[in-house]
Design an enzyme around this catalytic site. Structure first.
Site, PDB file in Angstrom:
ATOM      1  N   TRP A 101       2.478 -30.513 -25.986  1.00  0.00           N
ATOM      2  CA  TRP A 101       2.045 -29.468 -25.052  1.00  0.00           C
ATOM      3  C   TRP A 101       0.635 -29.714 -24.562  1.00  0.00           C
ATOM      4  O   TRP A 101       0.316 -29.507 -23.391  1.00  0.00           O
ATOM      5  CB  TRP A 101       2.187 -28.084 -25.680  1.00  0.00           C
ATOM      6  CG  TRP A 101       3.611 -27.732 -25.956  1.00  0.00           C
ATOM      7  CD1 TRP A 101       4.177 -27.492 -27.176  1.00  0.00           C
ATOM      8  CD2 TRP A 101       4.678 -27.592 -24.994  1.00  0.00           C
ATOM      9  NE1 TRP A 101       5.512 -27.210 -27.022  1.00  0.00           N
ATOM     10  CE2 TRP A 101       5.848 -27.273 -25.699  1.00  0.00           C
ATOM     11  CE3 TRP A 101       4.747 -27.723 -23.598  1.00  0.00           C
ATOM     12  CZ2 TRP A 101       7.075 -27.067 -25.073  1.00  0.00           C
ATOM     13  CZ3 TRP A 101       5.969 -27.526 -22.969  1.00  0.00           C
ATOM     14  CH2 TRP A 101       7.114 -27.199 -23.709  1.00  0.00           C
ATOM     15  N   ASP A 171      -4.443 -22.885 -25.748  1.00  0.00           N
ATOM     16  CA  ASP A 171      -3.038 -22.485 -25.698  1.00  0.00           C
ATOM     17  C   ASP A 171      -2.637 -22.061 -27.108  1.00  0.00           C
ATOM     18  O   ASP A 171      -2.626 -22.889 -28.025  1.00  0.00           O
ATOM     19  CB  ASP A 171      -2.208 -23.689 -25.226  1.00  0.00           C
ATOM     20  CG  ASP A 171      -0.701 -23.447 -25.260  1.00  0.00           C
ATOM     21  OD1 ASP A 171      -0.265 -22.355 -25.670  1.00  0.00           O
ATOM     22  OD2 ASP A 171       0.041 -24.371 -24.867  1.00  0.00           O
ATOM     23  N   LYS A 195       7.609 -17.212 -28.184  1.00  0.00           N
ATOM     24  CA  LYS A 195       7.562 -17.723 -29.548  1.00  0.00           C
ATOM     25  C   LYS A 195       7.368 -16.568 -30.535  1.00  0.00           C
ATOM     26  O   LYS A 195       8.056 -16.464 -31.520  1.00  0.00           O
ATOM     27  CB  LYS A 195       6.420 -18.732 -29.712  1.00  0.00           C
ATOM     28  CG  LYS A 195       6.361 -19.800 -28.619  1.00  0.00           C
ATOM     29  CD  LYS A 195       7.464 -20.839 -28.749  1.00  0.00           C
ATOM     30  CE  LYS A 195       7.753 -21.582 -27.463  1.00  0.00           C
ATOM     31  NZ  LYS A 195       6.744 -22.535 -27.047  1.00  0.00           N
TER      32      LYS A 195
HETATM   33  C1  LIG Z   1       6.614 -23.433 -25.829  1.00  0.00           C
HETATM   34  C2  LIG Z   1       5.235 -23.858 -25.564  1.00  0.00           C
HETATM   35  C3  LIG Z   1       4.779 -24.120 -24.260  1.00  0.00           C
HETATM   36  C4  LIG Z   1       5.669 -24.043 -23.047  1.00  0.00           C
HETATM   37  O1  LIG Z   1       6.024 -22.758 -22.768  1.00  0.00           O
HETATM   38  P1  LIG Z   1       6.881 -22.389 -21.464  1.00  0.00           P
HETATM   39  O2  LIG Z   1       6.788 -20.908 -21.452  1.00  0.00           O
HETATM   40  O3  LIG Z   1       8.260 -22.908 -21.707  1.00  0.00           O
HETATM   41  O4  LIG Z   1       6.238 -23.036 -20.305  1.00  0.00           O
HETATM   42  C5  LIG Z   1       3.455 -24.474 -24.101  1.00  0.00           C
HETATM   43  N1  LIG Z   1       2.628 -24.571 -25.138  1.00  0.00           N
HETATM   44  C6  LIG Z   1       3.031 -24.348 -26.405  1.00  0.00           C
HETATM   45  C7  LIG Z   1       2.068 -24.481 -27.531  1.00  0.00           C
HETATM   46  C8  LIG Z   1       4.344 -23.988 -26.660  1.00  0.00           C
HETATM   47  O5  LIG Z   1       4.753 -23.764 -27.913  1.00  0.00           O
END
Ligand SMILES: *Cc1c(COP(=O)(O)O)cnc(C)c1O
Length: 359
Positions: A101, A171, A195
């Protein structure tokens, strides 16, 4: 009705209590005679929903007054572009690449300017977090970017990087609201909600007010400017109204659980059940350097792909689903977010122990 223990990395389990509440309010939300899905996002009743959700989020995450909380769309991945478009004044940013990511965010930033990879753990397939105490931060960097919990590899930062005065952007998708956070350490901290927080489709971005300006990269679409959403309290256009409502129910649930300090204790206890077992098992092994282990995503392997596949299949029949590891890592991964009850983890360990004895 029989619900499974869902160990998916995302979308993932929601608290059963929240699902029941949403079910009860489905046809007639609090006497409005309509579902939240059907109501105008400009109505008084919806305004109350989104305002309450924001207030509860603020109190849970202790968001300082000089930060905006934005409910946005496009998932975490859209932030990979919004961040450089809104923050890259010098067209330079530093990225620490600790997983897929972070790498995707780094690659996206290259569309907009000079993205420097100032540290990486790719040399050992992202099984650790590099030393971030004294990195070669670029003098003209507009920000330093991290992914704080690496969903796919199962690592997390123990300490935030020393950014040498630069803005930190993080993030936190896969650790969102799983423990207290010090928002004041970040310029921008954001997470996709699927998540730990709610149904996919919403991303919550917490951004310091002075970073919200009209001074964005030329060509930035209106919808991708933080200012557009900040000026309109996340109601510039039709928001993912129902999903925000469910996030709001989850915030209430978290408050009832005792808030983020309490969630941290529960999550540490839950993760310890699984890691202790892995550390003592002869068949199953954790894959990351122990000091960087995530509390949320726990990857593990056996000695062979055949045995991994057999385990995943038998676990699924027993009601432990989505244990297959990410396609780039293989093996297994158990994601044990806020809504996974400790019994789910204990029962999984019991199942693993039996599997180990029988194979
Ligand atoms: C799942 C995830 C993403 C991507 O998320 P989307 O909503 O599918 O774009 C980005 N960063 C992390 C750390 C993730 O776990």
């Amino acid at each position: 009705m029989s619900r499974v223990y869902n160990f998916s990395a995302g979308p993932s389990m929601l608290p059963e209590e929240v699902l029941k509440e949403a079910q009860q309010e489905m046809l007639d939300y609090k006497g409005s005679g309509q579902s939240v899905m059907e109501m105008s996002h400009r109505s008084k009743v919806y305004d109350e929903i989104i305002k309450t959700a924001e207030a509860d989020f603020r109190s849970l995450a202790k968001v300082p007054d000089n930060y905006k909380v934005l409910f946005l769309q496009g998932g975490a991945s859209t932030q990979f572009a919004m961040i450089p478009m809104n923050l890259m004044k010098n067209k330079v940013a530093d990225y620490i690449v600790t997983g897929q990511w972070a790498k995707k965010a780094y690659q996206e930033a290259q569309i907009f300017g000079k993205a420097n990879k100032i540290a990486s753990s790719e040399d050992k397939t992202f099984t650790y977090i590099p030393d971030v105490s004294d990195l070669p931060i670029s003098d003209d960097a507009d920000y330093v970017y991290i992914c704080q919990n690496n969903t796919i590899y199962g690592t997390r930062y123990k300490e935030l990087p020393n950014t040498k005065g630069k803005i930190l952007v993080s993030d936190v998708s896969s650790m969102f609201l799983s423990e207290p956070m010090d928002v004041s350490k970040y310029g921008v901290v954001y997470g996709g909600v699927q998540k730990n927080v709610g149904p996919a489709g919403v991303v919550i971005t917490v951004i310091r007010e002075d970073l919200i300006t009209d001074d964005v990269l030329p060509g930035t679409p209106t919808m991708l400017k933080y200012k557009t959403h900040a000026d309109n309290d996340s109601l510039y256009n039709t928001p993912p109204a129902y999903n925000i409502y469910v996030c709001g129910l989850v915030f209430k649930w978290l408050k009832k659980m005792g808030g983020l300090e309490e969630m941290k204790k529960i999550n540490e206890e839950k993760a310890a059940v699984l890691y202790d077992y892995l550390d003592n098992s002869k068949m199953f092994k954790g894959t990351v350097v122990p000091e960087y282990r995530s509390l949320m995503n726990v990857p593990f392997v056996t000695e062979s792909d055949e045995l991994n596949a057999k385990f995943i299949k038998e676990a699924e029949s027993a009601g432990f689903v989505n244990l297959k590891g990410h396609r780039t890592v293989g093996g297994m991964r158990a994601s044990i977010y806020n809504a996974m009850p400790i019994e789910g983890v204990k029962k999984l360990v019991e199942f693993m122990d039996n599997f180990e004895k029988n194979n």
